[in-house]
Design an enzyme around this catalytic site. Structure first.
Site, PDB file in Angstrom:
ATOM      1  N   SER A 100      -3.456  -0.232  -0.926  1.00 45.28           N
ATOM      2  CA  SER A 100      -3.790   0.192  -2.280  1.00 45.28           C
ATOM      3  C   SER A 100      -5.086   0.985  -2.238  1.00 45.28           C
ATOM      4  O   SER A 100      -6.058   0.562  -1.617  1.00 45.28           O
ATOM      5  CB  SER A 100      -3.955  -1.012  -3.198  1.00 45.28           C
ATOM      6  OG  SER A 100      -2.714  -1.385  -3.693  1.00 45.28           O
ATOM      7  N   ASP A 129      -3.029   4.687 -11.836  1.00 40.50           N
ATOM      8  CA  ASP A 129      -3.740   3.554 -11.220  1.00 40.50           C
ATOM      9  C   ASP A 129      -4.928   4.030 -10.363  1.00 40.50           C
ATOM     10  O   ASP A 129      -4.888   3.963  -9.140  1.00 40.50           O
ATOM     11  CB  ASP A 129      -2.739   2.751 -10.372  1.00 40.50           C
ATOM     12  CG  ASP A 129      -3.259   1.369 -10.004  1.00 40.50           C
ATOM     13  OD1 ASP A 129      -4.478   1.149 -10.101  1.00 40.50           O
ATOM     14  OD2 ASP A 129      -2.446   0.520  -9.597  1.00 40.50           O
ATOM     15  N   HIS A 186      -6.451  -1.049 -10.085  1.00 37.51           N
ATOM     16  CA  HIS A 186      -6.318  -2.491  -9.837  1.00 37.51           C
ATOM     17  C   HIS A 186      -7.239  -2.972  -8.717  1.00 37.51           C
ATOM     18  O   HIS A 186      -7.492  -4.166  -8.596  1.00 37.51           O
ATOM     19  CB  HIS A 186      -4.853  -2.910  -9.634  1.00 37.51           C
ATOM     20  CG  HIS A 186      -4.242  -2.634  -8.293  1.00 37.51           C
ATOM     21  ND1 HIS A 186      -3.487  -1.526  -8.010  1.00 37.51           N
ATOM     22  CD2 HIS A 186      -4.258  -3.350  -7.142  1.00 37.51           C
ATOM     23  CE1 HIS A 186      -3.069  -1.566  -6.767  1.00 37.51           C
ATOM     24  NE2 HIS A 186      -3.512  -2.663  -6.209  1.00 37.51           N
TER      25      HIS A 186
HETATM   26  N1  ARG Z   1       2.177  -4.411  -6.725  1.00 31.73           N
HETATM   27  C1  ARG Z   1       0.937  -3.766  -6.494  1.00 31.73           C
HETATM   28  C2  ARG Z   1       0.238  -4.396  -5.301  1.00 31.73           C
HETATM   29  O1  ARG Z   1       0.312  -5.380  -4.860  1.00 31.73           O
HETATM   30  C3  ARG Z   1       0.051  -3.682  -7.694  1.00 31.73           C
HETATM   31  C4  ARG Z   1      -0.529  -4.963  -8.197  1.00 31.73           C
HETATM   32  C5  ARG Z   1      -1.426  -4.820  -9.396  1.00 31.73           C
HETATM   33  N2  ARG Z   1      -0.713  -4.444 -10.589  1.00 31.73           N
HETATM   34  C6  ARG Z   1      -0.120  -5.352 -11.439  1.00 31.73           C
HETATM   35  N3  ARG Z   1       0.557  -4.913 -12.457  1.00 31.73           N
HETATM   36  N4  ARG Z   1      -0.202  -6.633 -11.260  1.00 31.73           N
HETATM   37  O2  ARG Z   1       0.000  -5.355  -4.945  1.00 31.73           O
HETATM   38  N1  GLU Z   2      -0.519  -2.954  -4.589  1.00 34.49           N
HETATM   39  C1  GLU Z   2      -0.653  -3.195  -3.182  1.00 34.49           C
HETATM   40  C2  GLU Z   2      -2.099  -3.421  -2.808  1.00 34.49           C
HETATM   41  O1  GLU Z   2      -2.848  -3.941  -3.610  1.00 34.49           O
HETATM   42  C3  GLU Z   2      -0.007  -2.090  -2.437  1.00 34.49           C
HETATM   43  C4  GLU Z   2       1.429  -2.253  -2.582  1.00 34.49           C
HETATM   44  C5  GLU Z   2       2.046  -2.775  -1.322  1.00 34.49           C
HETATM   45  O2  GLU Z   2       2.078  -3.986  -1.089  1.00 34.49           O
HETATM   46  O3  GLU Z   2       2.502  -1.877  -0.600  1.00 34.49           O
HETATM   47  O4  GLU Z   2      -2.520  -3.206  -1.687  1.00 34.49           O
END
Ligand code: ARG
Ligand code: GLU
Length: 734
Positions: free
Chosen positions: A656, A225, A89
């Site tokens: 991330s 991922d 991502h």
């Molecule tokens: N929650 C994770 C992070 O903030 C992954 C975000 C990307 N993945 C998704 N399915 N939208 O941000």
């Molecule tokens: N998916 C998050 C990022 O893009 C990491 C998840 C979190 O917020 O810990 O940095």
């Protein structure tokens, strides 16, 4: 009886022990301060290397293998040829930009078979941290407690400029200074930025984004991922603009990759660039966040997401147009829901109140400190109470103009007009062309049908929830003209506005600047947009900014007070996108009564979730056949293929792509998410349910090697067996 009494007497002690052991994992620490602050504890938890192996300015250390990727994610070096690992991502936009109908790398994945096939990415960069220095004294020169607030920042800015000028660095390096602990401390970062970053490989979305939005923030998780890039440098090994003659950077350090995997209770650490946390807020601020702001934002997004989802399920074109927007709207929406629930479940507000009670007791008992900080906490809490309605209504406005796409366009036009007013009328054509150019891709993915329904729903919520005194007379007047109905308003606007198609918008903005000024008040959308914005600025934003200035000042003093009053507590600075290290242990958790989660998942779970043809849960044929044959090579364990795992590392957005290291500093995983129950860790970390989610590095290797057949990339890495190496041969007795 006696036995029971003894047992009971022991309970509190045991409880404290468990608590403090669990608490030990909170914190995002500065890597150059580990030897004083954390090394002993880290070793106690199982770390086998020293703080100097992690951060060292005199020789290559772990920190030299970690980079900030584009300022929004983290990435790490895993070969002497600067192979770079990050999340799928995080690389998504780059992969998307190389994709077309003929080469759909998002759907099919991409693997460069040679260096020549690696794809350059305009605008993408990585930044290394060369050195960190405390420059608090220099930054605060000439400032004392009585320096007026308005002079304080000016003095600091001037001091910082001087420190930067005098910083010892090579000409290809940069100096960056950031405030810590709410502006009580300052650190200088010497950095090195490389701009030739090429895409090496990515799995298809059905692996890299497996589970998509349904599984986002969710454990148990089964997402691979990850994606791979490579850093290129000039022939002199220094940063260089893209050139086909550039060569892979020869790095100071890269991470060995462990094949031994993880086990429950293993020590792990995560090294990366966490974006933003707020751990030192007073109770009223936490209350405002989870009882005022989160619910407001969630309610607006609830309505908007439901409508978009309805369209996406019916219409293939809309599904493609709105997929990325839906994902980004849903990501924060889901996080806020988790945050509200988590704070409630762990009694976060009560805990803050208890902490404040202890703080106050200690302050009262110490005359020196009381003289210095008397009343600070109370004033701060009072300020937050007064700030609350402004903060909440600001969020309503921000969500309205963000989620109603036409209002967001209207907002951009108003900003353009303000710019022209400032810079001069002759600047109009250039500024307009810039805006028009930037909106081309917006209109490609814009559906007036979707946005009309979103507008109808959100306007209803906005005018119901936001008291009229915060909206302002002009906008309320317009709202009355359309019978105070979102639907009537939206229908009227969408049949009459110049903003609904790109061509109409271009024609609209092509009028002479003078005419446009009047036309803006005739177009129903911009007329409403201007009224809403004026009302918002006057009634919400201006007062909010004024209170916020006082809050920032007191938040700084309260931070200093906490550090002096609670002097047995170890403080770490809030995340601010600077390099940090956090550590914890591999461990499952209990999210709710009678529910228990294991610490790791396997490919079996991918197959359990498999839904043929589904856009979130499809599984590629090749992966299914590898599963059927249990063809896991050296990466499987006992006939299973590990996929993801969780641990109590304290992470946040920006982490991330961060490497997860074992006790020896070898790579065992790749951070990409947190569990839903624990997203409140940004304001209220609780080791009992806060977990970060990582891809097991063995799954990454398996996908690269067995799935993609890119064995060449695995051969580039340094694979190690730390656990096997650590077992001493049994000495036979003579
Ligand atoms: N929650 C994770 C992070 O903030 C992954 C975000 C990307 N993945 C998704 N399915 N939208 O941000
Ligand atoms: N998916 C998050 C990022 O893009 C990491 C998840 C979190 O917020 O810990 O940095």
């Amino acid at each position: 009886m006696l036995q029971r009494m003894i047992k009971c007497a022991m309970l509190p002690a045991l409880f404290i022990l468990i608590q403090s052991r669990a608490m030990a994992t909170e914190g995002m620490w500065l890597p150059h301060l580990l030897s004083n602050m954390n090394e002993k504890e880290m070793k106690g938890m199982g770390m086998k290397i020293s703080a100097a192996d992690i951060y060292n300015v005199n020789k290559g250390s772990l920190k030299d293998a970690i980079v900030s990727l584009g300022g929004f994610c983290t990435a790490e070096l895993i070969s002497s040829q600067s192979l770079l690992l990050t999340n799928h991502h995080c690389g998504y936009a780059s992969v998307q930009s190389h994709s077309s109908v003929e080469h759909n790398y998002l759907d099919n994945g991409f693997w460069a078979k040679s260096r020549e096939e690696e794809l350059p990415n305009k605008g993408l960069f990585v930044t290394f941290i060369v050195r960190i220095e405390d420059v608090t004294l220099q930054a605060m020169q000439g400032i004392n407690r009585s320096t007026p607030e308005k002079d304080r920042q000016k003095l600091i800015d001037a001091n910082i400029a001087k420190i930067k000028d005098n910083a010892k660095k090579e000409q290809f390096q940069e100096a960056l200074i950031k405030p810590f602990f709410e502006g009580n401390q300052f650190y200088l970062f010497i950095t090195e930025t490389y701009k030739d970053i090429r895409l090496v490989g990515t799995p298809p979305s059905s692996i890299g984004k497996f589970g998509s939005d349904t599984d986002n923030w969710i454990w148990p998780r089964h997402t691979g991922d990850f994606s791979l890039f490579r850093i290129y440098a000039g022939k002199d090994n220094r940063p260089a603009e893209y050139s086909k003659d550039n060569v892979p950077l020869r790095p100071k350090h890269f991470l060995p990759v462990s094949l031994d995997g993880i086990a429950e209770n293993d020590f792990t650490m995560v090294f990366g660039f966490p974006g933003r946390t707020q751990q030192y807020l007073p109770s009223e601020a936490v209350k405002l966040t989870v009882e005022g702001q989160d619910p407001a934002k969630v309610s607006m997004r609830d309505a908007s997401l439901k409508i978009i989802d309805g369209f996406m399920r019916q219409d293939e074109k809309i599904k493609i147009q709105y997929a990325a927007k839906y994902a980004s709207t849903a990501n924060a929406w889901k996080k806020w829901i988790g945050e509200m629930q988590g704070v409630q479940q762990t009694k976060g507000i009560e805990r803050k109140v208890t902490y404040e009670g202890e703080y106050t007791k200690r302050l009262e008992a110490n005359t020196t400190l009381k003289a210095k900080f008397d009343g600070v906490l109370d004033s701060l809490n009072t300020l937050y109470r007064g700030y609350a309605p402004f903060a909440i209504n600001r969020d309503y406005y921000a969500e309205l103009t963000r989620n109603v796409e036409l209002l967001s366009v209207s907002d951009k036009i108003i900003t353009l007009m303000n710019d022209v007013r400032e810079k001069g009328e002759d600047q109009y054509p250039a500024l307009r062309d810039k805006l028009v150019g930037s909106l081309e891709s917006f209109y490609k993915d814009f559906s007036p049908r979707v946005d009309r329904d979103v507008a109808a729903a959100l306007l209803d919520i906005y005018f119901k929830e936001v008291p009229t005194r915060y909206i302002g007379g002009e906008a309320v007047q317009i709202w009355m003209e359309t019978n105070k109905s979102g639907k009537v308003t939206a229908d009227k606007y969408y049949s009459n506005s110049a903003l609904i198609t790109y061509d109409k918008l271009k024609a609209f903005l092509n009028q002479p600047y003078r005419d446009l000024n009047t036309a803006l008040f005739k177009d129903p959308v911009t007329r409403f947009g201007i009224a809403l914005r004026n009302g918002f600025i006057q009634n919400v934003n201006n007062p909010a900014v004024a209170i916020n200035n006082d809050i920032m000042r007191l938040q700084r003093v309260y931070m200093q007070a906490q550090m002096e009053v609670m002097d047995n507590k170890r403080f770490y600075p809030d995340a601010n996108s600077t390099l940090r290290i956090t550590y914890g242990k591999v461990s499952g958790y209990k999210p709710a009564d009678a529910k228990t989660y294991d610490y790791s998942t396997t490919l079996d779970g991918v197959m359990e979730k498999y839904k043929p043809g589904d856009y979130e849960f499809d599984v590629p044929e090749k992966l299914r056949s590898l599963y059927a044959q249990k063809d896991y090579g050296q990466y499987g364990v006992n006939g299973k293929m590990p996929v993801c795992f969780i641990a109590s590392n304290h992470t946040t957005g920006g982490n991330s792509g961060s490497p997860v290291l074992d006790a020896y500093g070898n790579l065992v995983g790749l951070n990409f998410d947190r569990t839903w129950e624990g997203t409140m860790s940004d304001i209220n970390y609780d080791a009992s349910i806060c977990r970060n989610i990582m891809v097991d590095i063995r799954y990454v290797l398996f996908i690269v090697d067995k799935f993609a057949g890119a064995k060449n990339l695995v051969d580039e890495m340094k694979l190690v067996h730390p656990k096997k190496a650590a077992v001493k041969p049994v000495q036979k007795r003579a």
